[in-house]
Motif scaffolding. Structure first.
Motif, PDB file in Angstrom:
ATOM      1  N   VAL A 483       0.837  -1.169   0.058  1.00 38.97           N
ATOM      2  CA  VAL A 483       0.205   0.210   0.227  1.00 38.97           C
ATOM      3  C   VAL A 483       1.142   0.928   0.157  1.00 38.97           C
ATOM      4  CG1 VAL A 483      -2.174   1.701   0.969  1.00 38.97           C
ATOM      5  CG2 VAL A 483      -1.761  -0.940   1.212  1.00 38.97           C
ATOM      6  N   VAL A 484       0.693   2.211  -1.000  1.00 43.00           N
ATOM      7  CA  VAL A 484       0.626   3.307  -0.737  1.00 43.00           C
ATOM      8  C   VAL A 484       0.758   4.285   0.526  1.00 43.00           C
ATOM      9  CG1 VAL A 484       1.775   5.327  -1.900  1.00 43.00           C
ATOM     10  CG2 VAL A 484       1.332   3.708  -3.611  1.00 43.00           C
ATOM     11  N   VAL A 485       1.838   4.616   0.816  1.00 40.79           N
ATOM     12  CA  VAL A 485       1.971   5.585   2.035  1.00 40.79           C
ATOM     13  C   VAL A 485       2.364   7.108   1.796  1.00 40.79           C
ATOM     14  CG1 VAL A 485       2.921   6.058   4.047  1.00 40.79           C
ATOM     15  CG2 VAL A 485       2.812   4.075   3.914  1.00 40.79           C
ATOM     16  N   LEU A 486       3.003   7.363   1.109  1.00 39.98           N
ATOM     17  CA  LEU A 486       3.534   8.460   0.453  1.00 39.98           C
ATOM     18  C   LEU A 486       4.724   8.335  -0.840  1.00 39.98           C
ATOM     19  CD1 LEU A 486       4.799  11.592   2.893  1.00 39.98           C
ATOM     20  CD2 LEU A 486       6.263  10.616   0.377  1.00 39.98           C
ATOM     21  N   SER A 487       4.094   9.872  -1.998  1.00 40.21           N
ATOM     22  CA  SER A 487       4.950   9.205  -3.367  1.00 40.21           C
ATOM     23  C   SER A 487       5.162  10.877  -3.445  1.00 40.21           C
ATOM     24  CB  SER A 487       4.242   8.443  -3.894  1.00 40.21           C
ATOM     25  OG  SER A 487       4.623   8.272  -5.440  1.00 40.21           O
ATOM     26  N   THR A 488       6.045  10.580  -4.357  1.00 43.13           N
ATOM     27  CA  THR A 488       6.171  12.229  -4.676  1.00 43.13           C
ATOM     28  C   THR A 488       5.920  11.720  -6.646  1.00 43.13           C
ATOM     29  OG1 THR A 488       8.521  12.023  -6.024  1.00 43.13           O
ATOM     30  CG2 THR A 488       8.279  12.253  -3.736  1.00 43.13           C
ATOM     31  N   PRO A 494      -1.861   7.608  -1.782  1.00 42.80           N
ATOM     32  CA  PRO A 494      -1.482   7.107  -0.875  1.00 42.80           C
ATOM     33  C   PRO A 494      -3.141   6.186  -1.607  1.00 42.80           C
ATOM     34  CG  PRO A 494      -1.094   9.426  -0.570  1.00 42.80           C
ATOM     35  CD  PRO A 494      -1.679   9.195  -2.239  1.00 42.80           C
ATOM     36  N   GLN A 495      -2.683   5.197  -0.495  1.00 40.78           N
ATOM     37  CA  GLN A 495      -3.526   4.016   0.543  1.00 40.78           C
ATOM     38  C   GLN A 495      -4.245   3.248  -1.409  1.00 40.78           C
ATOM     39  OE1 GLN A 495      -4.807   3.873   3.187  1.00 40.78           O
ATOM     40  NE2 GLN A 495      -3.438   5.152   4.126  1.00 40.78           N
ATOM     41  N   ARG A 496      -3.384   3.282  -2.564  1.00 40.67           N
ATOM     42  CA  ARG A 496      -3.865   2.383  -3.746  1.00 40.67           C
ATOM     43  C   ARG A 496      -2.323   1.477  -3.539  1.00 40.67           C
ATOM     44  NH1 ARG A 496      -1.149   3.818  -9.417  1.00 40.67           N
ATOM     45  NH2 ARG A 496      -1.971   2.098 -10.548  1.00 40.67           N
ATOM     46  N   ARG A 497      -3.319   0.252  -3.802  1.00 40.68           N
ATOM     47  CA  ARG A 497      -2.247  -1.137  -3.933  1.00 40.68           C
ATOM     48  C   ARG A 497      -1.919  -0.992  -5.014  1.00 40.68           C
ATOM     49  NH1 ARG A 497      -4.040  -4.069   0.660  1.00 40.68           N
ATOM     50  NH2 ARG A 497      -2.721  -5.099  -0.235  1.00 40.68           N
ATOM     51  N   VAL A 498      -0.354  -1.442  -4.861  1.00 45.25           N
ATOM     52  CA  VAL A 498       0.383  -2.258  -6.224  1.00 45.25           C
ATOM     53  C   VAL A 498       0.962  -2.934  -5.871  1.00 45.25           C
ATOM     54  CG1 VAL A 498       0.343   0.562  -5.869  1.00 45.25           C
ATOM     55  CG2 VAL A 498       2.612  -0.677  -4.402  1.00 45.25           C
TER      56      VAL A 498
END
Length: 519
Positions: A483-488, A494-498
């Motif tokens: 799960v995305v916590v933080l991204s540039t 955020p919260q997206r599953r990858v």
């Protein structure tokens, strides 16, 4: 007696029986024929009289004590009681045995590593007090303590602020605050305000900070180191929580006995029940081998180096350097920085577009992140290594247009990422002191795993390339998705599953992912 006489007698008997019946049907009250007053009901005839007889209340009194004792003593009840007692204890012992088995089979928690306050969060360097605030002195710095507290930093590295004319060791006054910085009373106010917010204050006492060499010339090292001892006692008595010194390898090599004394004053002078004091060394060495050797020989608590600052090193070299230091030393001794008092700011060294990427890198590496003032907003060096700090309100009151608005929005965005990462690192064991595992590295990309015991795991991935990249992150310690916590990268919300086996990142982007612990 004739037949006729017999018939008369039978008739008389019947008349007599009828008269008796008629009398039973007479009213209970006397009639006129008997001379009684007329009944108030007139011609009312006899009726049925209902009489309610109260029922006798039945009360159960149970067995008496003597009867209970007689029944309880019978063989049947004795056997029943013993059977119930045995069943109770068997059940209790069974539950106890089950609990013991669960405890023995449950994974044991790892013992927490011994850490100090400087391992708990980022350190924030203010190398030039005049450039940091509008007041241009220590009192102005005191007024910004609340802003620094909001950044979730744990320590403030101030100065140098002492009197040190350039390359003049005889005029060095280590115990006196220079007029450009303020006064001793202002410094005491700064200490008090910082400590109220649980911020530690480290003082940079590098002797010749304005000159060509941090300890002047080799001939003056001994004299300056001797004077340094009394200055350390003075400032530690003021309440500073540690000292930072540049060029420490020169002192350690030229006068090792005096260097041992300096270390002892700082590291062994802590009173029982008070926080430990930190000794931070700064070296110009940039190779991992040299930095590792100094960590072994100097005995400092943290060592800042130029290892990550070399713009010539690619991601592969950077990963190898990080792995070497992590493998050779306890991560509580490691410190990471991109810039500093003499080197400049993160945005100038790594590029303004990569500020958030490098913030994530420093916060997620195993060790203490150290930032220069303004790195949280992407402050850029212009004609000086000490540009004026820009203070933007979190909720702007003034409306800006065009480029000014874009620049302010970017500064606020960088600050938000910095604060989020700082807070996350302070509460997540995997980021605070977790294990480091290299997952992927190439000339332009890097990915690693941070994990601790049964806590959530974090994957940090970086792409320095000018084009997008797809990373295939596979390892027994990794799940298929995270799960995305933080991204540039705006495409990784955020919260997206990858999918970790096909992690796509845009050019110059970074992402922090998490996944739960599974036994």
């Amino acid at each position: 007696m004739t037949q006729e006489d017999s018939d008369v007698d039978l008739k008389d008997v019947k008349d007599l029986e009828l008269n008796e019946v008629d009398q039973e049907k007479q009213p209970m009250t006397g009639g006129e024929e008997n001379g009684d007053a007329a009944s108030p009901t007139g011609g009312e005839k006899n009726g049925t009289v209902n009489v309610k007889i109260p029922e006798e209340e039945i009360k159960f009194t149970g067995l008496s004590k003597e009867e209970l004792l007689r029944v309880a003593g019978t063989p049947g009840w004795v056997r029943t009681r013993w059977a119930l007692l045995v069943l109770f204890w068997l059940g209790w012992l069974g539950m106890l045995a089950g609990a013991v088995v669960l405890i023995l089979q449950a994974p044991r928690c790892r013992e927490l590593p011994a850490t100090s306050w400087w391992n708990d969060g980022p350190l924030y360097q203010v190398g030039d007090v005049k450039a940091f605030t509008e007041a241009e002195n220590l009192q102005g710095l005191e007024q910004k303590i609340e802003s620094l507290f909001q950044l979730k930093v744990k320590g403030l590295v101030v100065g140098p602020i002492h009197v040190a004319p350039r390359d003049e060791p005889m005029n060095l006054r280590l115990e006196e605050v220079s007029r450009e910085a303020g006064t001793l009373e202002q410094f005491r106010g700064l200490l008090q305000a910082a400590h109220k917010k649980s911020l530690s204050v480290v003082l940079d006492l590098t002797p010749n900070y304005k000159g060509s060499g941090p300890w002047f010339s080799n001939t003056s090292v001994t004299n300056v180191a001797e004077r340094m001892k009394s200055a350390l006692v003075f400032w530690l008595n003021q309440g500073v929580d540690g000292v930072q010194l540049s060029g420490v390898e020169r002192v350690a090599n030229v006068v090792p006995s005096l260097w041992a004394d300096i270390r002892a004053i700082i590291q062994n002078g802590t009173q029982e029940g008070t926080p430990k004091r930190v000794l931070i060394g700064v070296t110009e060495k940039a190779s991992a081998d040299e930095v590792s050797s100094l960590l072994d020989s100097l005995g400092v608590d943290l060592l800042l180096s130029g290892m990550l600052q070399s713009v010539r090193s690619d991601a592969t070299e950077r990963a190898q350097s990080i792995q070497l230091l992590y493998s050779a030393h306890n991560q509580t001794k490691l410190a990471w920085s991109l810039g500093g008092r003499t080197e400049g700011h993160l945005a100038s060294l790594g590029g303004p577009a990569l500020v958030k990427l490098h913030q994530l890198l420093l916060f997620s590496l195993p060790g203490t992140p150290v930032f220069n003032y303004g790195d949280e907003i992407g402050l850029v060096d212009e004609d000086t290594k000490f540009p004026k700090m820009l203070w933007d309100p979190v909720t702007p009151k003034e409306e800006l247009n065009g480029t000014l608005k874009e620049e302010r929005d970017e500064r606020l965005s960088c600050r938000k990422v910095f604060t989020t990462l700082s807070e996350l690192r302070g509460k997540e064991p995997s980021l605070l002191y977790g294990d480091f595992l290299l997952l992927f590295n190439s000339s332009s990309a890097l990915a690693y795993l941070r994990s601790w015991d049964q806590n959530e795991r974090y994957v940090a991935a970086f792409n320095w390339a000018s084009e997008g990249v797809s990373l295939a992150l596979t390892h027994p310690a990794l799940p298929r998705q995270a799960v995305v916590v933080l991204s540039t990268d705006s495409s990784l919300a955020p919260q997206r599953r990858v999918d970790l086996t096909d992690l796509k990142m845009g050019p110059g982007q970074a992402v922090l992912l998490k996944f739960p612990y599974t036994p």
